[in-house]
Enzyme design. Structure first.
Site, PDB file in Angstrom:
ATOM      1  CG  ASP A  99      72.003  57.170  61.208  1.00  0.00           C
ATOM      2  OD1 ASP A  99      71.849  55.946  61.345  1.00  0.00           O
ATOM      3  OD2 ASP A  99      71.068  57.986  61.326  1.00  0.00           O
ATOM      4  NE  ARG A 108      56.991  54.462  66.077  1.00  0.00           N
ATOM      5  CZ  ARG A 108      57.953  53.654  65.635  1.00  0.00           C
ATOM      6  NH1 ARG A 108      58.903  54.133  64.852  1.00  0.00           N
ATOM      7  NH2 ARG A 108      57.975  52.380  65.983  1.00  0.00           N
TER       8      ARG A 108
END
Length: 269
Positions: free
Chosen positions: A143, A34
């Site tokens: 978030d 990733r």
């Protein structure tokens, strides 16, 4: 470009210290797969160069980008829909019965991602209070990523992603944006507060306690100790009798923090 043992340990320790995210040794392949495209995009010649950049970036943007790449920001409308049924049938009636004089619903969705969950919550709330006046039904949605919060604030979603939505909700709460997308109507957007917040902050900056908290599919990234610390913080910012909803793949069954188990993934103070 290889990921050395020392580099993996630095990334693992940084994520744990700053975000509470636990990366076991078997996640090394995930970290490599990733982050490697990100390093190529940004022109880094080694993982160590990237790690040094993250640690010295005073804006904090680099660390957020890394955390986002290594966690799955996957969400969709109506996810784990039984929670929304319980919200409408039991949690919201409890709020009305016990806090009806205030007419101030205090709900926190603490893993907003791109907005599908908090908007779904708001639509449930609007249906519930459809024949009631005077209630403040604004929802706080947080978030760690400003990028997904900005996306959430736009409220634009593909027609495909909205395929699970009840037809009544599509007509009531969405407008056509273009041939491929729809947008949440402004009267719903106005009832949302999107704010950046890191759940690892020990002191929660809230003046009043919440009636309902949704924190679903977040704690899977934390170890048992971190989950327990977070559960204690949730306990402290919930009203007595308040509701906590977590993901079905998560559990607080081993936590002794005063939260009462109601059913899978649902607890009360």
């Amino acid at each position: 470009m290889d990921l050395k043992d020392s580099e993996f340990r630095q990334i693992r320790d940084y994520l744990k210290e700053n975000f509470g995210i636990s990366m076991a040794d078997e996640k090394r392949t995930l970290v490599y797969s990733r982050l490697r495209p990100l390093l190529r995009e940004r022109g880094f010649e080694s993982f160590q160069d990237f790690i040094d950049y993250v640690k010295t970036d005073k804006t904090g943007e680099a660390s957020i980008i890394m955390a986002n790449r290594l966690t799955t920001n996957h969400t969709f409308f109506m996810r784990e829909s039984e929670h929304f049924d319980l919200l409408k049938k039991e949690a919201l009636p409890w709020v009305v019965e016990n806090f009806g004089a205030e007419k101030d619903l205090r709900m926190w969705c603490c893993a907003s991602s791109s907005g599908e969950e908090p908007y779904t919550l708001q639509m449930v709330v609007q249906d519930f209070f459809a024949n009631t006046t005077g209630w403040n039904t604004e929802i706080l949605a947080t978030d760690i990523s400003e990028k997904v919060l900005l996306q959430a604030s736009y409220g634009i979603y593909s027609n495909e992603s909205l395929g699970v939505m009840p037809e009544e909700w599509l007509k009531k709460y969405f407008s056509k944006y273009d041939n491929d997308n729809m947008v949440v109507k402004d009267d719903i957007k106005r009832l949302m507060t999107f704010r950046k917040y890191n759940l690892m902050e020990e002191k929660m900056p809230f003046k009043r306690k919440f009636h309902i908290i949704f924190c679903r599919n977040v704690m899977i990234y934390f170890d048992n100790n971190t989950r327990e610390q977070m559960a204690k913080r949730f306990y402290n910012v919930l009203e007595p009798g308040g509701w906590l909803f977590i993901g079905h793949s998560e559990s607080l069954s081993n936590s002794d923090v005063g939260l009462k188990y109601i059913q899978p993934a649902v607890y009360r103070k």
